[in-house]
Design a protein around this motif. Structure first.
Motif, short mmCIF file in Angstrom:
data_model
loop_
_atom_site.label_atom_id
_atom_site.label_comp_id
_atom_site.label_asym_id
_atom_site.label_seq_id
_atom_site.Cartn_x
_atom_site.Cartn_y
_atom_site.Cartn_z
N THR A 48 5.50 43.47 -18.15
CA THR A 48 4.41 43.47 -19.11
C THR A 48 4.86 44.20 -20.37
O THR A 48 5.85 44.96 -20.33
N LEU A 49 4.15 44.01 -21.44
CA LEU A 49 4.49 44.70 -22.69
C LEU A 49 4.42 46.21 -22.47
O LEU A 49 5.33 46.94 -22.89
N GLU A 50 3.39 46.67 -21.80
CA GLU A 50 3.26 48.11 -21.55
C GLU A 50 4.46 48.64 -20.75
O GLU A 50 5.00 49.70 -21.07
N PHE A 51 4.87 47.90 -19.73
CA PHE A 51 6.02 48.32 -18.92
C PHE A 51 7.29 48.37 -19.77
O PHE A 51 8.05 49.34 -19.71
N LEU A 52 7.52 47.32 -20.56
CA LEU A 52 8.74 47.27 -21.38
C LEU A 52 8.78 48.39 -22.41
O LEU A 52 9.83 49.01 -22.61
N VAL A 53 7.65 48.66 -23.03
CA VAL A 53 7.61 49.75 -24.02
C VAL A 53 7.86 51.10 -23.34
O VAL A 53 8.59 51.95 -23.87
N SER A 54 7.30 51.28 -22.15
CA SER A 54 7.54 52.54 -21.43
C SER A 54 9.02 52.65 -21.06
O SER A 54 9.59 53.76 -21.06
N CYS A 55 9.66 51.53 -20.75
CA CYS A 55 11.09 51.55 -20.44
C CYS A 55 11.93 51.90 -21.67
O CYS A 55 12.92 52.63 -21.56
N VAL A 56 11.52 51.39 -22.83
CA VAL A 56 12.23 51.75 -24.06
C VAL A 56 12.16 53.26 -24.26
O VAL A 56 13.16 53.91 -24.57
N LYS A 57 10.97 53.82 -24.05
CA LYS A 57 10.79 55.27 -24.21
C LYS A 57 11.70 56.03 -23.24
O LYS A 57 12.38 56.98 -23.64
N GLU A 58 11.70 55.62 -21.99
CA GLU A 58 12.52 56.30 -20.97
C GLU A 58 14.01 56.16 -21.28
O GLU A 58 14.77 57.13 -21.21
N GLU A 59 14.42 54.95 -21.64
CA GLU A 59 15.84 54.73 -21.94
C GLU A 59 16.27 55.44 -23.22
O GLU A 59 17.41 55.88 -23.33
N ALA A 60 15.35 55.57 -24.18
CA ALA A 60 15.67 56.31 -25.41
C ALA A 60 15.92 57.77 -25.09
O ALA A 60 16.83 58.40 -25.66
#
Length: 87
Positions: free
Chosen positions: A23-35
Motif C-alpha cells: 500500500t502507499l502507506e506501507f511503501l512510504v513507511s519503508c522509505v522512512k525506515e530505509e532512509a
C-alpha cells in the motif's frame, strides 16, 4: 531507471506479490525506515551505503509505479522549482 532494470524490478515485485500487497502507506513507511538505515550506513563501509541507497530508491520507484507517476518528470519538475529559488 533503464528499461531492463525496470522490467526486472517489476518482475521481482510480481514474483513476491508485492505489486498486489504494497500500500502507499506501507511503501512510504519503508522509505522512512530505509532512509534511517541509509543515514546509519554513513558509519559503515561504502557497500553498506550503496545497498541502503538502492533500498530507498526501489521503494520510491514502487510508489511511482503503483501511482503511475513518471519519476523523470517528477525530478525534472522539482529541478525547475529549485532553480527558481535564491540561495
Amino acid at each position: 531507471m533503464n528499461k531492463q532494470t525496470l522490467q526486472e524490478f517489476e518482475a521481482m515485485r510480481r514474483h513476491f506479490g508485492w505489486d498486489k500487497s504494497d500500500t502507499l502507506e506501507f511503501l512510504v513507511s519503508c522509505v522512512k525506515e530505509e532512509a534511517e538505515e541509509l543515514f546509519n550506513s554513513l558509519n559503515e563501509d561504502e557497500e553498506a551505503l550503496k545497498k541502503e541507497l538502492a533500498d530507498v530508491m526501489m521503494y520510491c520507484y514502487a510508489i511511482c509505479i503503483d501511482n503511475n507517476y513518471d519519476m523523470d518528470l517528477l525530478i525534472q519538475e522539482k529541478i525547475k522549482e529549485v532553480m527558481k529559488r535564491e540561495y
